[in-house]
Design an enzyme around this catalytic site. Sequence first.
Site, PDB file in Angstrom:
ATOM      1  N   VAL A   1     -11.873   7.577  13.593  1.00 11.72           N
ATOM      2  CA  VAL A   1     -12.378   7.724  12.237  1.00 11.72           C
ATOM      3  C   VAL A   1     -11.360   8.546  11.463  1.00 11.72           C
ATOM      4  O   VAL A   1     -10.597   9.315  12.050  1.00 11.72           O
ATOM      5  CB  VAL A   1     -13.781   8.377  12.181  1.00 11.72           C
ATOM      6  CG1 VAL A   1     -14.831   7.455  12.785  1.00 11.72           C
ATOM      7  CG2 VAL A   1     -13.790   9.718  12.874  1.00 11.72           C
ATOM      8  N   SER A   2     -11.350   8.395  10.148  1.00 13.44           N
ATOM      9  CA  SER A   2     -10.340   9.062   9.334  1.00 13.44           C
ATOM     10  C   SER A   2     -10.663  10.519   9.046  1.00 13.44           C
ATOM     11  O   SER A   2      -9.759  11.323   8.863  1.00 13.44           O
ATOM     12  CB  SER A   2     -10.151   8.316   8.018  1.00 13.44           C
ATOM     13  OG  SER A   2      -9.709   7.005   8.282  1.00 13.44           O
TER      14      SER A   2
END
Length: 186
Positions: free
Chosen positions: A11-12
């Site tokens: 995930v960012s």
Amino acid sequence: MKGQRIGYVRVSTFDQNVDRQLEGQSLDRTFTDKASGKDVNRPQLEALLTFAREGDTVVVHSMDRLARNLDDLRKLVQGLTKRGIRIEFEKESLSFSGEDSPMANLMLSVMGAFAEFERALIRERQREGIAIARQRGAYRGRKRSLSDEMIADLHRRVAAGERKATIARDMGISRETLYQYLRAAA
């Protein structure tokens, strides 16, 4: 001998939910990065690449979770398959084992190109949004790290000949940020 099923999740940002990506998958081990996919310099990706062995299967939710750059995606997939490691992309319903058909390789290139294109669009929209906000006077950049008193202290310490790296560390800023404060005063 059957290898392990190894999950990779990315995930960012730290507040994004990692649970949905490989939900329902039976995995022996999972590696999770909370970092941008702009490059492959991610600690858990590197750990996965070190951990995975011949006969293992790496399971990833989608290609853009592994890489947002077509060259990086190809290198990762080819590097894994050359070592006898199978890779599966759930969202795209694609898997690669090194003995792939020309159609599978075409799909890897096409889907990887879409992931790269999507990242370029995100950057373009971000730049456009910042430009519009600047025109309205709503975008002022990031909040200053140091108060006026701390900036004065920074200048005093630099003038006294103290090492800039030491000053930056003491103030909890990078050396580049320190230099930006010095340039702003000039």
